[in-house]
Design an enzyme around this catalytic site. Structure first.
Site, mmCIF file in Angstrom:
data_model
loop_
_atom_site.group_PDB
_atom_site.id
_atom_site.type_symbol
_atom_site.label_atom_id
_atom_site.label_comp_id
_atom_site.label_asym_id
_atom_site.label_seq_id
_atom_site.Cartn_x
_atom_site.Cartn_y
_atom_site.Cartn_z
ATOM 1 N N LYS A 173 11.142 10.585 20.587
ATOM 2 C CA LYS A 173 9.814 11.113 20.277
ATOM 3 C C LYS A 173 8.787 10.257 20.999
ATOM 4 O O LYS A 173 8.587 9.087 20.658
ATOM 5 C CB LYS A 173 9.535 11.092 18.769
ATOM 6 C CG LYS A 173 10.164 12.233 17.988
ATOM 7 C CD LYS A 173 11.640 12.075 17.830
ATOM 8 C CE LYS A 173 12.214 13.148 16.905
ATOM 9 N NZ LYS A 173 13.694 13.059 16.857
ATOM 10 N N ASP A 222 -2.314 5.942 -5.952
ATOM 11 C CA ASP A 222 -2.446 6.982 -4.918
ATOM 12 C C ASP A 222 -1.063 7.341 -4.407
ATOM 13 O O ASP A 222 -0.233 6.447 -4.194
ATOM 14 C CB ASP A 222 -3.278 6.488 -3.726
ATOM 15 C CG ASP A 222 -4.754 6.329 -4.055
ATOM 16 O OD1 ASP A 222 -5.427 7.350 -4.225
ATOM 17 O OD2 ASP A 222 -5.221 5.180 -4.133
ATOM 18 N N ALA A 223 -0.836 8.610 -4.151
ATOM 19 C CA ALA A 223 0.403 9.002 -3.481
ATOM 20 C C ALA A 223 0.392 8.451 -2.059
ATOM 21 O O ALA A 223 -0.659 8.304 -1.435
ATOM 22 C CB ALA A 223 0.534 10.525 -3.449
ATOM 23 N N LYS A 283 -5.774 -4.491 0.493
ATOM 24 C CA LYS A 283 -6.422 -4.119 1.754
ATOM 25 C C LYS A 283 -7.330 -5.247 2.214
ATOM 26 O O LYS A 283 -7.796 -6.057 1.408
ATOM 27 C CB LYS A 283 -7.299 -2.870 1.569
ATOM 28 C CG LYS A 283 -6.577 -1.578 1.326
ATOM 29 C CD LYS A 283 -7.587 -0.425 1.256
ATOM 30 C CE LYS A 283 -6.910 0.924 1.145
ATOM 31 N NZ LYS A 283 -7.903 2.028 1.156
ATOM 32 N N PHE A 302 -8.839 -3.860 -10.143
ATOM 33 C CA PHE A 302 -7.844 -3.179 -9.318
ATOM 34 C C PHE A 302 -6.472 -3.471 -9.932
ATOM 35 O O PHE A 302 -5.700 -4.255 -9.383
ATOM 36 C CB PHE A 302 -7.941 -3.667 -7.875
ATOM 37 C CG PHE A 302 -7.057 -2.946 -6.881
ATOM 38 C CD1 PHE A 302 -6.274 -1.857 -7.228
ATOM 39 C CD2 PHE A 302 -7.023 -3.375 -5.563
ATOM 40 C CE1 PHE A 302 -5.470 -1.211 -6.309
ATOM 41 C CE2 PHE A 302 -6.224 -2.742 -4.617
ATOM 42 C CZ PHE A 302 -5.445 -1.671 -4.992
ATOM 43 N N GLU A 318 10.294 11.772 7.045
ATOM 44 C CA GLU A 318 9.012 11.655 6.334
ATOM 45 C C GLU A 318 9.276 11.281 4.872
ATOM 46 O O GLU A 318 10.253 11.732 4.274
ATOM 47 C CB GLU A 318 8.253 12.988 6.378
ATOM 48 C CG GLU A 318 8.167 13.630 7.749
ATOM 49 C CD GLU A 318 7.347 12.842 8.747
ATOM 50 O OE1 GLU A 318 6.584 11.952 8.313
ATOM 51 O OE2 GLU A 318 7.472 13.104 9.952
ATOM 52 N N ASP A 322 5.696 10.274 20.834
ATOM 53 C CA ASP A 322 4.653 9.754 19.953
ATOM 54 C C ASP A 322 4.823 8.257 19.768
ATOM 55 O O ASP A 322 3.841 7.504 19.729
ATOM 56 C CB ASP A 322 4.727 10.428 18.574
ATOM 57 C CG ASP A 322 3.989 11.748 18.531
ATOM 58 O OD1 ASP A 322 3.165 11.990 19.421
ATOM 59 O OD2 ASP A 322 4.239 12.531 17.606
ATOM 60 N N ARG A 329 0.162 7.971 7.665
ATOM 61 C CA ARG A 329 -1.229 8.165 7.296
ATOM 62 C C ARG A 329 -2.089 6.926 7.560
ATOM 63 O O ARG A 329 -3.237 6.872 7.156
ATOM 64 C CB ARG A 329 -1.316 8.574 5.819
ATOM 65 C CG ARG A 329 -2.577 9.386 5.503
ATOM 66 C CD ARG A 329 -2.483 10.150 4.220
ATOM 67 N NE ARG A 329 -2.200 9.320 3.059
ATOM 68 C CZ ARG A 329 -2.153 9.782 1.815
ATOM 69 N NH1 ARG A 329 -2.333 11.075 1.575
ATOM 70 N NH2 ARG A 329 -1.887 8.984 0.796
ATOM 71 N N LYS A 330 -1.531 5.950 8.264
ATOM 72 C CA LYS A 330 -2.293 4.746 8.600
ATOM 73 C C LYS A 330 -2.170 4.455 10.102
ATOM 74 O O LYS A 330 -1.888 3.334 10.521
ATOM 75 C CB LYS A 330 -1.791 3.558 7.772
ATOM 76 C CG LYS A 330 -2.257 3.596 6.326
ATOM 77 C CD LYS A 330 -3.754 3.337 6.213
ATOM 78 C CE LYS A 330 -4.262 3.481 4.786
ATOM 79 N NZ LYS A 330 -4.373 4.898 4.373
ATOM 80 N N ASP A 388 0.863 4.214 1.393
ATOM 81 C CA ASP A 388 1.203 4.797 2.686
ATOM 82 C C ASP A 388 2.161 3.908 3.467
ATOM 83 O O ASP A 388 3.039 4.394 4.191
ATOM 84 C CB ASP A 388 -0.067 5.030 3.514
ATOM 85 C CG ASP A 388 -0.969 6.092 2.909
ATOM 86 O OD1 ASP A 388 -0.451 7.000 2.237
ATOM 87 O OD2 ASP A 388 -2.202 6.004 3.087
ATOM 88 N N LYS A 389 2.000 2.596 3.318
ATOM 89 C CA LYS A 389 2.891 1.671 4.029
ATOM 90 C C LYS A 389 4.279 1.632 3.397
ATOM 91 O O LYS A 389 5.273 1.414 4.094
ATOM 92 C CB LYS A 389 2.262 0.277 4.052
ATOM 93 C CG LYS A 389 1.217 0.130 5.124
ATOM 94 C CD LYS A 389 1.876 0.089 6.498
ATOM 95 C CE LYS A 389 1.206 1.030 7.466
ATOM 96 N NZ LYS A 389 1.991 1.375 8.624
ATOM 97 N N GLU A 418 14.356 15.824 9.613
ATOM 98 C CA GLU A 418 15.445 16.327 10.446
ATOM 99 C C GLU A 418 16.167 15.140 11.057
ATOM 100 O O GLU A 418 15.553 14.365 11.805
ATOM 101 C CB GLU A 418 14.914 17.242 11.551
ATOM 102 C CG GLU A 418 14.280 18.534 11.042
ATOM 103 C CD GLU A 418 12.907 18.328 10.437
ATOM 104 O OE1 GLU A 418 12.660 18.833 9.320
ATOM 105 O OE2 GLU A 418 12.092 17.631 11.061
ATOM 106 N N LYS A 472 10.391 7.955 13.332
ATOM 107 C CA LYS A 472 10.746 8.719 14.535
ATOM 108 C C LYS A 472 11.572 7.854 15.475
ATOM 109 O O LYS A 472 11.207 6.713 15.764
ATOM 110 C CB LYS A 472 9.481 9.171 15.270
ATOM 111 C CG LYS A 472 8.604 10.121 14.471
ATOM 112 C CD LYS A 472 7.321 10.443 15.223
ATOM 113 C CE LYS A 472 6.430 11.377 14.402
ATOM 114 N NZ LYS A 472 5.133 11.635 15.062
ATOM 115 N N HIS A 519 0.856 -1.190 0.000
ATOM 116 C CA HIS A 519 0.000 0.000 0.000
ATOM 117 C C HIS A 519 0.894 1.242 0.000
ATOM 118 O O HIS A 519 1.919 1.278 0.699
ATOM 119 C CB HIS A 519 -0.896 -0.013 1.232
ATOM 120 C CG HIS A 519 -1.901 1.102 1.261
ATOM 121 N ND1 HIS A 519 -1.558 2.380 1.632
ATOM 122 C CD2 HIS A 519 -3.224 1.130 0.975
ATOM 123 C CE1 HIS A 519 -2.635 3.150 1.572
ATOM 124 N NE2 HIS A 519 -3.652 2.412 1.169
#
Length: 391
Positions: free
Chosen positions: A266, A235-236, A161, A227, A43, A268, A241-242, A17-18, A56, A262, A15
Protein backbone atom coordinates in the site's frame (compact mmCIF):
# COMPACT_ATOMS: atom_id res chain seq x y z
CA UNK A 1 11.37 40.70 10.20
CA UNK A 2 8.59 38.21 9.51
CA UNK A 3 7.11 36.54 12.61
CA UNK A 4 4.44 33.86 12.93
CA UNK A 5 3.28 31.13 15.30
CA UNK A 6 2.88 27.45 14.45
CA UNK A 7 1.30 24.72 16.58
CA UNK A 8 1.52 20.92 16.52
CA UNK A 9 0.13 18.22 18.78
CA UNK A 10 1.00 14.68 19.83
CA UNK A 11 -0.91 12.04 21.79
CA UNK A 12 0.23 9.22 24.06
CA UNK A 13 0.04 5.52 23.27
CA UNK A 14 -3.03 5.34 25.53
CA UNK A 15 -5.08 7.70 23.36
CA UNK A 16 -8.00 5.71 21.89
CA UNK A 17 -7.04 6.36 18.26
CA UNK A 18 -3.46 5.32 18.99
CA UNK A 19 -4.66 2.14 20.70
CA UNK A 20 -6.44 1.29 17.45
CA UNK A 21 -3.31 2.08 15.40
CA UNK A 22 -1.15 -0.11 17.63
CA UNK A 23 -3.54 -3.05 17.43
CA UNK A 24 -3.70 -2.77 13.63
CA UNK A 25 0.09 -2.65 13.35
CA UNK A 26 0.44 -5.53 15.81
CA UNK A 27 -1.79 -7.60 13.51
CA UNK A 28 0.40 -6.56 10.55
CA UNK A 29 3.65 -7.45 12.34
CA UNK A 30 2.33 -10.84 13.40
CA UNK A 31 1.31 -11.57 9.82
CA UNK A 32 4.69 -10.50 8.42
CA UNK A 33 6.55 -12.49 11.09
CA UNK A 34 4.86 -15.67 9.89
CA UNK A 35 4.62 -14.80 6.19
CA UNK A 36 6.66 -11.87 4.80
CA UNK A 37 4.47 -11.83 1.69
CA UNK A 38 1.31 -11.15 3.70
CA UNK A 39 -1.13 -8.59 2.33
CA UNK A 40 -2.73 -6.71 5.20
CA UNK A 41 -5.31 -3.94 5.42
CA UNK A 42 -6.44 -4.02 9.04
CA UNK A 43 -8.75 -1.55 10.79
CA UNK A 44 -9.54 -1.43 14.50
CA UNK A 45 -12.32 0.18 16.55
CA UNK A 46 -12.00 0.42 20.32
CA UNK A 47 -14.69 1.56 22.70
CA UNK A 48 -15.69 0.86 26.29
CA UNK A 49 -14.78 -2.75 27.02
CA UNK A 50 -14.61 -3.77 23.37
CA UNK A 51 -12.19 -4.00 20.43
CA UNK A 52 -13.39 -4.76 16.91
CA UNK A 53 -10.83 -5.79 14.27
CA UNK A 54 -11.86 -5.80 10.60
CA UNK A 55 -10.20 -5.78 7.21
CA UNK A 56 -8.74 -7.76 4.35
CA UNK A 57 -5.79 -10.04 5.05
CA UNK A 58 -4.17 -12.62 2.79
CA UNK A 59 -1.54 -14.62 4.68
CA UNK A 60 -0.22 -18.13 5.14
CA UNK A 61 0.16 -17.74 8.90
CA UNK A 62 -2.40 -18.13 11.67
CA UNK A 63 -3.36 -14.93 13.48
CA UNK A 64 -4.70 -15.13 17.04
CA UNK A 65 -6.55 -11.81 16.98
CA UNK A 66 -7.82 -11.87 20.60
CA UNK A 67 -4.30 -12.54 21.88
CA UNK A 68 -2.84 -9.77 19.72
CA UNK A 69 -5.43 -7.30 21.02
CA UNK A 70 -4.95 -8.29 24.66
CA UNK A 71 -1.14 -8.23 24.44
CA UNK A 72 -1.27 -4.75 22.90
CA UNK A 73 -3.59 -3.39 25.60
CA UNK A 74 -1.42 -4.97 28.29
CA UNK A 75 1.72 -3.36 26.86
CA UNK A 76 0.08 0.08 26.71
CA UNK A 77 -1.09 -0.15 30.32
CA UNK A 78 -4.81 -0.86 30.08
CA UNK A 79 -4.81 -3.44 32.85
CA UNK A 80 -7.67 -2.16 35.03
CA UNK A 81 -11.37 -2.26 34.14
CA UNK A 82 -11.70 1.10 35.90
CA UNK A 83 -9.92 2.61 32.88
CA UNK A 84 -12.87 1.61 30.67
CA UNK A 85 -11.08 -1.23 28.90
CA UNK A 86 -8.82 -3.94 30.29
CA UNK A 87 -6.61 -6.43 28.50
CA UNK A 88 -7.86 -9.52 30.33
CA UNK A 89 -11.58 -8.81 30.33
CA UNK A 90 -12.45 -6.78 27.21
CA UNK A 91 -14.51 -8.24 24.40
CA UNK A 92 -12.82 -8.86 21.04
CA UNK A 93 -14.65 -9.22 17.73
CA UNK A 94 -12.86 -10.01 14.49
CA UNK A 95 -14.28 -9.89 10.97
CA UNK A 96 -11.60 -10.50 8.35
CA UNK A 97 -11.64 -11.39 4.66
CA UNK A 98 -8.95 -11.93 2.01
CA UNK A 99 -7.57 -9.16 -0.18
CA UNK A 100 -9.63 -8.48 -3.28
CA UNK A 101 -8.36 -10.46 -6.28
CA UNK A 102 -8.92 -7.34 -8.40
CA UNK A 103 -6.34 -5.47 -6.30
CA UNK A 104 -4.02 -8.48 -6.02
CA UNK A 105 -3.61 -8.87 -9.79
CA UNK A 106 -2.04 -5.40 -9.97
CA UNK A 107 0.08 -5.77 -6.85
CA UNK A 108 1.38 -9.23 -7.86
CA UNK A 109 3.16 -7.65 -10.84
CA UNK A 110 4.84 -5.02 -8.66
CA UNK A 111 2.29 -2.27 -9.12
CA UNK A 112 0.99 0.13 -6.51
CA UNK A 113 -1.76 -1.20 -4.23
CA UNK A 114 -3.86 1.93 -4.80
CA UNK A 115 -3.89 5.30 -6.47
CA UNK A 116 -3.09 8.42 -4.49
CA UNK A 117 -0.48 11.01 -3.57
CA UNK A 118 1.97 10.90 -0.66
CA UNK A 119 4.24 13.55 0.84
CA UNK A 120 7.57 13.50 2.62
CA UNK A 121 9.10 16.47 4.43
CA UNK A 122 12.37 17.39 6.12
CA UNK A 123 13.84 20.54 7.63
CA UNK A 124 17.18 21.46 9.18
CA UNK A 125 15.60 23.18 12.20
CA UNK A 126 16.15 20.14 14.47
CA UNK A 127 18.76 17.31 14.59
CA UNK A 128 15.94 14.89 13.72
CA UNK A 129 15.18 16.88 10.54
CA UNK A 130 11.64 17.35 11.89
CA UNK A 131 9.74 20.60 12.51
CA UNK A 132 10.35 21.81 16.05
CA UNK A 133 6.65 21.96 17.14
CA UNK A 134 5.94 18.28 16.43
CA UNK A 135 9.39 17.26 17.68
CA UNK A 136 8.71 18.87 21.06
CA UNK A 137 5.11 17.62 21.20
CA UNK A 138 6.29 14.02 20.72
CA UNK A 139 8.96 14.49 23.38
CA UNK A 140 6.32 15.68 25.83
CA UNK A 141 3.96 12.75 25.25
CA UNK A 142 6.82 10.25 25.45
CA UNK A 143 7.86 11.86 28.72
CA UNK A 144 4.27 11.75 29.99
CA UNK A 145 4.18 8.01 29.31
CA UNK A 146 7.59 7.54 30.93
CA UNK A 147 6.65 9.15 34.25
CA UNK A 148 3.62 6.85 34.35
CA UNK A 149 5.54 3.69 33.51
CA UNK A 150 8.46 4.49 35.81
CA UNK A 151 6.21 5.33 38.75
CA UNK A 152 7.42 8.95 39.00
CA UNK A 153 3.79 10.10 38.80
CA UNK A 154 1.81 6.94 39.59
CA UNK A 155 -1.55 8.73 39.33
CA UNK A 156 -1.06 9.38 35.59
CA UNK A 157 -3.25 7.11 33.43
CA UNK A 158 -2.52 6.00 29.84
CA UNK A 159 -4.48 8.62 27.87
CA UNK A 160 -2.90 12.01 27.26
CA UNK A 161 -2.08 14.79 24.81
CA UNK A 162 0.44 17.58 24.33
CA UNK A 163 0.45 20.63 22.10
CA UNK A 164 3.28 23.08 21.44
CA UNK A 165 3.16 26.54 19.85
CA UNK A 166 6.47 27.85 18.50
CA UNK A 167 7.27 31.36 17.31
CA UNK A 168 9.17 31.64 14.03
CA UNK A 169 11.10 34.68 12.84
CA UNK A 170 12.19 34.78 9.20
CA UNK A 171 11.39 31.08 8.92
CA UNK A 172 13.49 29.97 11.92
CA UNK A 173 12.11 28.85 15.32
CA UNK A 174 13.03 31.29 18.10
CA UNK A 175 10.84 30.53 21.13
CA UNK A 176 8.19 28.29 22.64
CA UNK A 177 5.10 30.41 23.28
CA UNK A 178 2.43 28.01 24.59
CA UNK A 179 2.40 24.44 25.88
CA UNK A 180 -0.75 22.39 26.52
CA UNK A 181 -0.60 19.08 28.37
CA UNK A 182 -3.74 17.06 29.15
CA UNK A 183 -3.26 13.88 31.14
CA UNK A 184 -5.76 11.33 32.31
CA UNK A 185 -5.39 10.86 36.06
CA UNK A 186 -6.73 9.00 39.08
CA UNK A 187 -9.88 10.42 40.73
CA UNK A 188 -9.82 12.85 43.67
CA UNK A 189 -6.53 14.44 42.74
CA UNK A 190 -6.01 18.13 43.39
CA UNK A 191 -5.58 20.11 40.16
CA UNK A 192 -2.83 22.28 41.65
CA UNK A 193 -0.89 19.11 42.42
CA UNK A 194 -1.37 17.90 38.84
CA UNK A 195 -0.21 21.21 37.39
CA UNK A 196 2.90 21.48 39.54
CA UNK A 197 3.90 17.87 38.90
CA UNK A 198 3.40 18.04 35.13
CA UNK A 199 5.37 21.26 34.83
CA UNK A 200 8.21 19.93 36.99
CA UNK A 201 8.43 16.34 35.74
CA UNK A 202 7.17 16.53 32.16
CA UNK A 203 7.42 20.00 30.63
CA UNK A 204 10.61 21.54 32.01
CA UNK A 205 12.79 18.43 31.49
CA UNK A 206 11.78 18.39 27.80
CA UNK A 207 11.70 21.99 26.60
CA UNK A 208 15.06 23.53 25.62
CA UNK A 209 15.87 26.24 28.18
CA UNK A 210 17.03 28.72 25.57
CA UNK A 211 13.62 28.52 23.84
CA UNK A 212 11.48 29.19 26.94
CA UNK A 213 10.91 32.49 28.72
CA UNK A 214 9.04 31.54 31.91
CA UNK A 215 7.65 35.09 32.12
CA UNK A 216 5.93 34.91 28.74
CA UNK A 217 5.48 31.20 27.92
CA UNK A 218 1.98 29.97 28.80
CA UNK A 219 1.37 26.50 30.25
CA UNK A 220 -2.14 25.01 30.07
CA UNK A 221 -2.38 21.83 32.18
CA UNK A 222 -5.67 19.88 31.99
CA UNK A 223 -7.56 23.03 30.93
CA UNK A 224 -11.00 21.50 31.60
CA UNK A 225 -10.02 20.98 35.26
CA UNK A 226 -10.51 17.20 35.37
CA UNK A 227 -9.58 14.26 33.11
CA UNK A 228 -10.54 10.99 34.79
CA UNK A 229 -12.69 9.45 32.05
CA UNK A 230 -10.37 8.76 29.14
CA UNK A 231 -9.11 6.15 26.71
CA UNK A 232 -11.78 4.17 24.81
CA UNK A 233 -14.23 4.89 27.65
CA UNK A 234 -14.03 8.63 26.99
CA UNK A 235 -13.93 8.42 23.18
CA UNK A 236 -14.11 5.62 20.66
CA UNK A 237 -10.81 5.08 18.85
CA UNK A 238 -10.26 4.28 15.17
CA UNK A 239 -7.25 3.30 13.10
CA UNK A 240 -5.89 6.11 10.96
CA UNK A 241 -7.47 9.07 12.69
CA UNK A 242 -4.23 10.75 13.79
CA UNK A 243 -2.46 11.19 10.44
CA UNK A 244 -1.06 14.64 11.24
CA UNK A 245 0.30 13.41 14.58
CA UNK A 246 1.83 10.53 12.62
CA UNK A 247 3.66 12.81 10.19
CA UNK A 248 4.85 16.42 10.51
CA UNK A 249 2.33 18.07 12.80
CA UNK A 250 0.76 19.99 9.94
CA UNK A 251 4.04 21.46 8.72
CA UNK A 252 4.01 20.25 5.15
CA UNK A 253 1.15 18.68 3.26
CA UNK A 254 -0.49 15.28 3.65
CA UNK A 255 -1.98 13.12 0.94
CA UNK A 256 -4.75 11.87 3.22
CA UNK A 257 -3.86 8.19 3.47
CA UNK A 258 -3.24 6.64 6.89
CA UNK A 259 -0.39 4.22 7.62
CA UNK A 260 -1.15 1.76 10.41
CA UNK A 261 -2.51 -1.67 9.58
CA UNK A 262 -1.30 -1.55 5.96
CA UNK A 263 1.49 -3.66 4.50
CA UNK A 264 4.05 -1.98 2.29
CA UNK A 265 2.37 -2.80 -1.02
CA UNK A 266 0.00 0.00 0.00
CA UNK A 267 1.78 3.12 -1.21
CA UNK A 268 -0.14 5.17 1.36
CA UNK A 269 2.50 3.82 3.71
CA UNK A 270 5.57 2.80 1.71
CA UNK A 271 5.66 5.84 -0.59
CA UNK A 272 5.20 8.21 2.35
CA UNK A 273 8.21 6.54 3.94
CA UNK A 274 10.18 6.79 0.70
CA UNK A 275 9.30 10.46 0.29
CA UNK A 276 10.54 11.19 3.84
CA UNK A 277 13.71 9.16 3.14
CA UNK A 278 14.40 11.20 0.02
CA UNK A 279 13.53 14.57 1.59
CA UNK A 280 15.75 13.90 4.60
CA UNK A 281 18.67 12.99 2.35
CA UNK A 282 18.15 16.20 0.37
CA UNK A 283 18.41 18.34 3.50
CA UNK A 284 21.25 16.27 4.96
CA UNK A 285 23.15 16.72 1.68
CA UNK A 286 22.90 20.50 2.02
CA UNK A 287 20.80 20.75 -1.14
CA UNK A 288 18.05 22.63 0.75
CA UNK A 289 17.13 23.79 4.25
CA UNK A 290 13.54 22.58 3.78
CA UNK A 291 12.28 19.99 1.33
CA UNK A 292 8.88 18.51 0.55
CA UNK A 293 8.48 15.69 -1.96
CA UNK A 294 5.21 14.49 -3.46
CA UNK A 295 4.89 11.06 -5.07
CA UNK A 296 1.72 10.01 -6.90
CA UNK A 297 0.67 6.57 -8.15
CA UNK A 298 -1.95 4.74 -10.20
CA UNK A 299 -3.21 1.41 -8.91
CA UNK A 300 -1.39 -1.53 -10.50
CA UNK A 301 1.28 0.72 -12.09
CA UNK A 302 4.88 0.47 -10.91
CA UNK A 303 6.42 3.88 -11.58
CA UNK A 304 4.98 6.98 -9.91
CA UNK A 305 2.88 9.08 -12.27
CA UNK A 306 4.59 12.19 -10.86
CA UNK A 307 7.45 13.31 -8.62
CA UNK A 308 7.25 16.88 -7.32
CA UNK A 309 9.87 18.73 -5.26
CA UNK A 310 9.41 21.98 -3.34
CA UNK A 311 12.31 23.49 -1.38
CA UNK A 312 10.39 26.68 -0.51
CA UNK A 313 13.13 28.90 -1.89
CA UNK A 314 15.82 27.30 0.30
CA UNK A 315 17.40 25.07 -2.37
CA UNK A 316 21.04 25.20 -3.41
CA UNK A 317 19.90 24.21 -6.93
CA UNK A 318 16.70 24.60 -8.93
CA UNK A 319 13.86 22.31 -7.84
CA UNK A 320 13.61 20.85 -11.36
CA UNK A 321 17.26 19.76 -11.22
CA UNK A 322 16.69 18.29 -7.81
CA UNK A 323 13.74 16.28 -9.15
CA UNK A 324 15.96 14.81 -11.88
CA UNK A 325 18.59 13.87 -9.31
CA UNK A 326 16.03 12.20 -7.07
CA UNK A 327 14.69 10.10 -9.94
CA UNK A 328 18.25 9.01 -10.70
CA UNK A 329 19.24 8.20 -7.11
CA UNK A 330 16.02 6.69 -5.69
CA UNK A 331 13.87 3.84 -6.97
CA UNK A 332 10.32 4.98 -6.22
CA UNK A 333 8.57 1.85 -7.52
CA UNK A 334 6.69 0.00 -4.74
CA UNK A 335 8.91 -3.07 -5.19
CA UNK A 336 12.04 -0.92 -5.11
CA UNK A 337 10.95 0.87 -1.94
CA UNK A 338 10.04 -2.40 -0.21
CA UNK A 339 13.36 -4.02 -1.12
CA UNK A 340 15.64 -1.11 -0.24
CA UNK A 341 13.93 -0.29 3.05
CA UNK A 342 13.28 -3.88 4.12
CA UNK A 343 9.56 -3.37 4.54
CA UNK A 344 8.57 -7.04 4.64
CA UNK A 345 9.94 -7.32 8.19
CA UNK A 346 7.76 -7.00 11.34
CA UNK A 347 8.94 -3.46 12.09
CA UNK A 348 5.75 -1.43 12.18
CA UNK A 349 4.52 -1.68 15.78
CA UNK A 350 6.92 1.00 17.11
CA UNK A 351 5.69 3.47 14.48
CA UNK A 352 2.10 3.39 15.76
CA UNK A 353 2.70 5.89 18.59
CA UNK A 354 4.78 9.09 18.75
CA UNK A 355 5.12 9.50 15.00
CA UNK A 356 6.47 7.55 12.06
CA UNK A 357 9.29 10.01 11.44
CA UNK A 358 12.12 11.66 13.33
CA UNK A 359 13.58 8.66 15.17
CA UNK A 360 17.00 7.24 14.33
CA UNK A 361 17.23 3.85 12.57
CA UNK A 362 18.04 1.13 15.08
CA UNK A 363 18.34 -2.63 15.32
CA UNK A 364 15.89 -4.37 17.63
CA UNK A 365 14.58 -7.81 18.48
CA UNK A 366 11.08 -8.52 17.17
CA UNK A 367 9.29 -11.84 16.86
CA UNK A 368 12.49 -13.78 17.50
CA UNK A 369 14.66 -11.99 14.96
CA UNK A 370 16.79 -8.87 14.61
CA UNK A 371 15.11 -6.21 12.50
CA UNK A 372 15.95 -2.67 11.43
CA UNK A 373 13.48 -0.11 12.76
CA UNK A 374 12.82 3.21 10.98
CA UNK A 375 15.06 2.42 7.97
CA UNK A 376 13.54 5.36 6.04
CA UNK A 377 15.31 7.70 8.48
CA UNK A 378 18.76 6.78 7.20
CA UNK A 379 20.82 9.37 5.28
CA UNK A 380 22.57 6.82 3.09
CA UNK A 381 22.07 8.64 -0.23
CA UNK A 382 23.75 11.94 0.68
CA UNK A 383 26.93 11.33 -1.33
CA UNK A 384 25.03 10.13 -4.39
CA UNK A 385 22.79 13.18 -4.31
CA UNK A 386 25.74 15.54 -3.95
CA UNK A 387 27.46 13.88 -6.90
CA UNK A 388 24.31 14.04 -9.02
CA UNK A 389 23.84 17.72 -8.17
CA UNK A 390 27.50 18.70 -8.44
CA UNK A 391 27.58 19.95 -4.83
Amino acid sequence: MSRHLFTSESVTEGHPDKIADQISDAVLDNALAGDPQSRVACETLVTTGLAIVAGEITTNTVLDIPKIVRDTLQCIGYTDAAYGIAAETCGVLATLDRQSTNIAQGVDTGGAGDQGMMFGYATDETPSFMPLPIDLAHRLTRRLAAVRREGVLPWVRPDGKAQVTVAYEDGRPVSVETVVVSTQHDPDLDQDTIREAIVEHVILPVLPEEMVDRDTCTFHINPTGIFVIGGPHGDAGLTGRKIIVDTYGGMGRHGGGAFSGKDATKVDRSAAYAARWAAKNVVAAGAARRCEIQLAYAIGVQDPVSVHVDTFGTGAVDDALLEEALRAVFDFTPAGIIERLGLRQPIFGPTAAYGHFGREPQDAEAHGRTVRLFPWETTDRVDELRDALGL
